[in-house]
Design an enzyme around this catalytic site. Structure first.
Site, PDB file in Angstrom:
ATOM      1  N   GLU A 108     -40.266   0.161  29.960  1.00 39.65           N
ATOM      2  CA  GLU A 108     -39.602   0.739  31.075  1.00 39.65           C
ATOM      3  C   GLU A 108     -38.127   0.834  30.660  1.00 39.65           C
ATOM      4  OE1 GLU A 108     -37.497  -0.646  35.134  1.00 39.65           O
ATOM      5  OE2 GLU A 108     -39.543  -1.287  35.038  1.00 39.65           O
ATOM      6  N   ARG A 111     -29.602   2.986  32.454  1.00 40.15           N
ATOM      7  CA  ARG A 111     -28.502   2.411  32.703  1.00 40.15           C
ATOM      8  C   ARG A 111     -27.468   2.743  31.421  1.00 40.15           C
ATOM      9  NH1 ARG A 111     -30.168  -3.935  34.110  1.00 40.15           N
ATOM     10  NH2 ARG A 111     -31.741  -3.188  35.676  1.00 40.15           N
ATOM     11  N   THR A 125     -34.605   2.046  36.758  1.00 40.27           N
ATOM     12  CA  THR A 125     -33.146   2.225  37.333  1.00 40.27           C
ATOM     13  C   THR A 125     -32.731   3.675  37.659  1.00 40.27           C
ATOM     14  OG1 THR A 125     -32.661   0.358  35.909  1.00 40.27           O
ATOM     15  CG2 THR A 125     -30.740   1.318  37.268  1.00 40.27           C
ATOM     16  N   LYS A 147     -42.533  -1.980  43.343  1.00 40.12           N
ATOM     17  CA  LYS A 147     -41.798  -3.092  42.700  1.00 40.12           C
ATOM     18  C   LYS A 147     -41.016  -4.251  43.749  1.00 40.12           C
ATOM     19  CE  LYS A 147     -37.630  -3.096  39.634  1.00 40.12           C
ATOM     20  NZ  LYS A 147     -36.710  -2.149  39.142  1.00 40.12           N
TER      21      LYS A 147
END
Length: 212
Positions: A41, A45, A69, A129
């Site tokens: 994953e 960022r 993210t 999640k």
């Protein structure tokens, strides 16, 4: 279940990666694949995330690579264009979730309350999640939330480590765990890919011992 989700479940542990420099993408992918977890994953960022996804998939077409993210629909498009096969967001953003459903892109939104879980169920999602897992109450909280939402499985992320991942994976409603201990930023930036491979192999062994 979606084929991509089936692959994630089989992996058991999803390495959550922050890549600062795209040059590290391929050696990192090599280490993960050689270590037995051909999955990542890649978090959005950093500015290198999109290109890192592309390079990983180019070097290892068999590798399951997703984007994490993800905060905007534009990032969904960028990551999928680069080769991402699933989307993970830290919170439940209805715009992102609905967009992914419309485009038939597997999405795992972050949910930490029953109200967020209810939104996921309403949209027909089967996996969410749970983030930040340890900080939000850990496995005990997941079990409490799982009781009324019987159709949901969970991917806890946040505070997962070699010491506690086993207890999560032993619970049948845990879909997989997201973890970064084997791919810590310092290991990547210092080029310690042999160590990453070793830690990944140890993580893969934990999954094998529990799930066979």
């Amino acid at each position: 279940m979606n084929t991509v989700l089936e692959k994630i479940k089989k992996m058991g542990i999803v390495p959550v990666v922050v890549i600062e420099n795209e040059k590290d993408a391929v050696p990192l992918a090599d280490a993960l694949c050689n270590g037995g977890l051909a999955c990542a994953e890649v978090t959005f960022r950093t500015a290198a995330a999109g290109e890192a996804i592309r390079l990983m998939k180019e070097a290892h077409p068999e590798m399951l690579v997703g984007a994490g993210t993800v905060l905007t629909v534009e990032q969904v498009d960028r990551s999928v264009h680069a080769g991402a096969e699933f989307i993970v967001s830290p919170g439940f953003d209805p715009e992102i979730v609905d967009y992914c459903i419309e485009k038939k892109i597997p999405v795992l939104p972050g949910c930490i309350t029953p109200s967020e879980a209810a939104q996921a169920v309403r949209r027909g999602l089967s996996v969410i999640k749970f983030f930040p897992a340890e900080q939000a109450g850990g496995l005990a909280f997941i079990k409490a939330m799982a009781a009324p939402y019987t159709s949901l499985s969970f991917m806890p992320t946040g505070g997962i480590n070699p010491e506690n991942v086993k207890k999560y994976l032993e619970y049948d409603r845990i879909f997989a765990c997201g973890g970064s201990w084997m791919v810590k930023g310092k290991l990547i930036t210092e080029g310690r890919f042999d160590e990453i491979e070793k830690l990944t192999r140890e993580a893969a062994k934990i999954v094998e011992d529990i799930r066979g």
